[in-house]
Design a protein around this motif. Structure first.
Motif, PDB file in Angstrom:
ATOM      1  N   HIS A 148      -1.170  32.551  21.639  1.00  0.00           N
ATOM      2  CA  HIS A 148      -2.429  33.350  21.931  1.00  0.00           C
ATOM      3  C   HIS A 148      -3.175  32.378  22.708  1.00  0.00           C
ATOM      4  O   HIS A 148      -3.878  32.860  23.701  1.00  0.00           O
ATOM      5  CB  HIS A 148      -2.919  33.733  20.391  1.00  0.00           C
TER       6      HIS A 148
ATOM      7  N   ARG B  77     -14.575  37.048  28.452  1.00  0.00           N
ATOM      8  CA  ARG B  77     -15.049  38.142  27.877  1.00  0.00           C
ATOM      9  C   ARG B  77     -15.170  37.764  26.328  1.00  0.00           C
ATOM     10  O   ARG B  77     -15.870  38.568  25.610  1.00  0.00           O
ATOM     11  CB  ARG B  77     -13.795  39.262  27.835  1.00  0.00           C
ATOM     12  N   MET B  78     -14.582  36.761  25.816  1.00  0.00           N
ATOM     13  CA  MET B  78     -14.891  36.471  24.173  1.00  0.00           C
ATOM     14  C   MET B  78     -15.601  35.062  24.376  1.00  0.00           C
ATOM     15  O   MET B  78     -15.800  34.716  23.185  1.00  0.00           O
ATOM     16  CB  MET B  78     -13.310  36.022  23.905  1.00  0.00           C
TER      17      MET B  78
ATOM     18  N   ALA C 102      -4.512  32.700  26.646  1.00  0.00           N
ATOM     19  CA  ALA C 102      -6.088  32.482  26.906  1.00  0.00           C
ATOM     20  C   ALA C 102      -6.286  31.640  27.947  1.00  0.00           C
ATOM     21  O   ALA C 102      -6.579  31.697  29.023  1.00  0.00           O
ATOM     22  CB  ALA C 102      -6.887  32.419  25.697  1.00  0.00           C
TER      23      ALA C 102
ATOM     24  N   PHE D 266      -2.155  40.273  14.284  1.00  0.00           N
ATOM     25  CA  PHE D 266      -3.430  39.262  13.861  1.00  0.00           C
ATOM     26  C   PHE D 266      -4.126  39.812  12.897  1.00  0.00           C
ATOM     27  O   PHE D 266      -4.442  39.325  11.702  1.00  0.00           O
ATOM     28  CB  PHE D 266      -4.263  38.594  15.080  1.00  0.00           C
TER      29      PHE D 266
ATOM     30  N   PRO E  36     -12.895  47.586  22.233  1.00  0.00           N
ATOM     31  CA  PRO E  36     -13.112  46.204  23.424  1.00  0.00           C
ATOM     32  C   PRO E  36     -13.403  46.599  24.594  1.00  0.00           C
ATOM     33  O   PRO E  36     -12.793  47.653  25.163  1.00  0.00           O
ATOM     34  CB  PRO E  36     -11.715  45.730  22.893  1.00  0.00           C
TER      35      PRO E  36
ATOM     36  N   ARG F 179     -14.758  42.342  10.025  1.00  0.00           N
ATOM     37  CA  ARG F 179     -14.591  42.623  11.275  1.00  0.00           C
ATOM     38  C   ARG F 179     -13.952  43.810  11.809  1.00  0.00           C
ATOM     39  O   ARG F 179     -14.044  44.359  12.641  1.00  0.00           O
ATOM     40  CB  ARG F 179     -13.805  41.300  11.549  1.00  0.00           C
TER      41      ARG F 179
ATOM     42  N   VAL G  82     -10.549  36.781  31.487  1.00  0.00           N
ATOM     43  CA  VAL G  82     -10.393  37.379  30.336  1.00  0.00           C
ATOM     44  C   VAL G  82     -10.861  36.513  29.343  1.00  0.00           C
ATOM     45  O   VAL G  82     -11.326  36.919  27.979  1.00  0.00           O
ATOM     46  CB  VAL G  82      -8.791  37.525  30.088  1.00  0.00           C
TER      47      VAL G  82
ATOM     48  N   ALA H 156     -11.561  32.392  13.867  1.00  0.00           N
ATOM     49  CA  ALA H 156     -10.720  31.343  14.252  1.00  0.00           C
ATOM     50  C   ALA H 156     -10.784  30.076  13.972  1.00  0.00           C
ATOM     51  O   ALA H 156      -9.604  29.625  13.539  1.00  0.00           O
ATOM     52  CB  ALA H 156     -10.629  31.480  15.812  1.00  0.00           C
TER      53      ALA H 156
ATOM     54  N   LEU I  93      -8.890  45.693  29.854  1.00  0.00           N
ATOM     55  CA  LEU I  93      -8.279  44.502  30.459  1.00  0.00           C
ATOM     56  C   LEU I  93      -8.338  44.892  31.712  1.00  0.00           C
ATOM     57  O   LEU I  93      -8.486  45.816  32.321  1.00  0.00           O
ATOM     58  CB  LEU I  93      -6.997  44.459  29.805  1.00  0.00           C
TER      59      LEU I  93
ATOM     60  N   TRP J 227     -14.711  33.840  16.634  1.00  0.00           N
ATOM     61  CA  TRP J 227     -14.820  32.606  16.775  1.00  0.00           C
ATOM     62  C   TRP J 227     -15.251  31.876  15.209  1.00  0.00           C
ATOM     63  O   TRP J 227     -14.296  30.953  14.862  1.00  0.00           O
ATOM     64  CB  TRP J 227     -15.879  31.817  17.595  1.00  0.00           C
TER      65      TRP J 227
HETATM   66  C1  HEM Z   1      -6.763  31.209  14.765  1.00  0.00           C
HETATM   67  C2  HEM Z   1      -7.220  31.334  15.795  1.00  0.00           C
HETATM   68  C3  HEM Z   1      -7.389  32.767  16.308  1.00  0.00           C
HETATM   69  C4  HEM Z   1      -7.137  34.088  15.802  1.00  0.00           C
HETATM   70  C5  HEM Z   1      -6.571  34.649  14.404  1.00  0.00           C
HETATM   71  C6  HEM Z   1      -7.410  35.181  16.954  1.00  0.00           C
HETATM   72  C7  HEM Z   1      -7.306  36.437  16.946  1.00  0.00           C
HETATM   73  C8  HEM Z   1      -7.924  37.125  17.885  1.00  0.00           C
HETATM   74  C9  HEM Z   1      -7.817  38.787  17.941  1.00  0.00           C
HETATM   75  C10 HEM Z   1      -7.434  39.514  16.671  1.00  0.00           C
HETATM   76  C11 HEM Z   1      -8.144  39.043  18.951  1.00  0.00           C
HETATM   77  C12 HEM Z   1      -8.230  40.706  19.366  1.00  0.00           C
HETATM   78  C13 HEM Z   1      -9.908  41.021  19.376  1.00  0.00           C
HETATM   79  C14 HEM Z   1      -9.942  42.676  19.507  1.00  0.00           C
HETATM   80  O1  HEM Z   1      -9.762  43.358  20.535  1.00  0.00           O
HETATM   81  O2  HEM Z   1     -10.028  43.367  18.522  1.00  0.00           O
HETATM   82  C15 HEM Z   1      -8.277  38.133  19.728  1.00  0.00           C
HETATM   83  C16 HEM Z   1      -8.907  38.236  21.216  1.00  0.00           C
HETATM   84  C17 HEM Z   1      -8.960  37.150  22.023  1.00  0.00           C
HETATM   85  N1  HEM Z   1      -8.867  35.870  21.590  1.00  0.00           N
HETATM   86 FE1  HEM Z   1      -8.486  35.102  19.886  1.00  0.00          FE
HETATM   87  N2  HEM Z   1      -7.902  34.348  18.124  1.00  0.00           N
HETATM   88  C18 HEM Z   1      -7.640  33.001  17.574  1.00  0.00           C
HETATM   89  C19 HEM Z   1      -8.088  31.935  18.420  1.00  0.00           C
HETATM   90  C20 HEM Z   1      -8.346  31.946  19.864  1.00  0.00           C
HETATM   91  C21 HEM Z   1      -8.464  30.551  20.680  1.00  0.00           C
HETATM   92  C22 HEM Z   1      -8.711  29.146  20.364  1.00  0.00           C
HETATM   93  C23 HEM Z   1      -8.744  31.297  21.880  1.00  0.00           C
HETATM   94  C24 HEM Z   1      -9.117  30.531  23.198  1.00  0.00           C
HETATM   95  C25 HEM Z   1      -8.553  29.357  23.404  1.00  0.00           C
HETATM   96  C26 HEM Z   1      -8.909  32.595  21.964  1.00  0.00           C
HETATM   97  C27 HEM Z   1      -8.962  33.626  22.895  1.00  0.00           C
HETATM   98  C28 HEM Z   1      -8.844  34.985  22.872  1.00  0.00           C
HETATM   99  C29 HEM Z   1      -9.461  35.826  23.830  1.00  0.00           C
HETATM  100  C30 HEM Z   1      -9.707  35.274  25.403  1.00  0.00           C
HETATM  101  C31 HEM Z   1      -9.408  37.034  23.305  1.00  0.00           C
HETATM  102  C32 HEM Z   1      -9.754  38.457  23.921  1.00  0.00           C
HETATM  103  C33 HEM Z   1      -8.468  38.858  24.817  1.00  0.00           C
HETATM  104  C34 HEM Z   1      -8.700  40.445  25.477  1.00  0.00           C
HETATM  105  O3  HEM Z   1      -9.824  40.453  26.226  1.00  0.00           O
HETATM  106  O4  HEM Z   1      -7.872  41.229  25.226  1.00  0.00           O
HETATM  107  N3  HEM Z   1      -8.340  33.193  20.479  1.00  0.00           N
HETATM  108  N4  HEM Z   1      -8.324  36.856  19.165  1.00  0.00           N
END
Ligand code: HEM
Ligand code: HEM
Length: 186
Positions: A159, A177-178, A163, A96, A74, A65, A174, A25, A77, A22
């Protein structure tokens, strides 16, 4: 013997992974908006110094990270997620991570050998040294920074849409989880 990898508790990402996700992000969203719209919006143009400092911060946080991620698996799923969706989700994760390294590095390289190099001030605390790059490398870095920046913005929108689809339509936990404090479905 391979080093032990911690598995996330109770079907959610580890606390460290959640914080890294977060904070990075928010910083990336700031940089994408400021970067893409700075030419047309004077208030955003004034934030380009902050854009550079934020970008260097993203680079440092991403190294931390990735180190954390290598030691923490992680959560798997949910079983209902189709094989092709899994493959895409996993592919995008690594794209990413690559972009989180390439975007700051290309930005840093391009300003290191620009015609009139201006110091990269890190929030007024210290100046980040320039990278030892030639002008042609800085030029290529500039082009990559622009093209990959737009690609990154597109992938982030996808992405977020993914989500929200999981949260609002599939209701499969899902997103939870985050998110700290929300119990994910099991
Ligand atoms: C610039 C913004 C963002 C970047 C660069 C980013 C990047 C990532 C990455 C790299 C992961 C994988 C984590 C891992 O398994 O190591 C991830 C997972 C996730 N992200 Fe983001 N994210 C961003 C914004 C967001 C936002 C705004 C949301 C929600 C609205 C979100 C929701 C999620 C969720 C739910 C997962 C977990 C998915 C899973 O369980 O496989 N992300 N994100
Ligand atoms: C998370 C890291 C970063 C992201 C996501 C990002 C994103 C972007 C985006 C999307 C643009 C607009 C490209 C376009 O014109 O279409 C941009 C422009 C720019 N970025 Fe970054 N950036 C990051 C890091 C950096 C760093 C570390 C620096 C320098 C130290 C930097 C310096 C610049 C400069 C000078 C421009 C303006 C280029 C121009 O107008 O020709 N960026 N950035």
């Amino acid at each position: 013997m391979a080093p032990a990898r911690a598995t996330s508790p109770a079907g959610r990402y580890s606390t460290g992974a959640i914080w890294f996700h977060w904070i990075i992000a928010l910083l990336v969203l700031f940089n994408l908006v400021v970067g893409i719209f700075h030419e047309g919006v004077p208030a955003l143009r004034a934030l380009m110094g902050t854009h550079k400092a934020v970008g260097i911060t993203v680079l440092a946080l991403t190294l931390g990270r990735i180190a954390w991620r290598l030691g923490h698996n992680p959560p798997p799923l949910p079983g209902e997620v189709a094989g092709w969706e899994r493959t895409i989700a996993q592919g995008i994760r690594w794209v990413f991570y690559a972009l989180l390294l390439i975007m700051p590095l290309t930005g840093w390289a391009m300003v290191s050998a620009s015609a009139k190099p201006r110091p990269i001030a890190w929030f007024g605390l210290f100046d980040v040294p320039f990278l030892p790059v030639t002008k042609p490398i800085a030029g290529t870095a500039h082009e990559l920074h622009e093209t990959l920046g737009l690609l990154f913005a597109g992938l982030v929108l996808l992405h977020i849409a993914g989500a929200l689809r999981h949260h609002l339509l599939l209701k499969d936990g899902v997103l939870a989880r985050m998110i700290p404090g929300i119990a994910p479905k099991r």
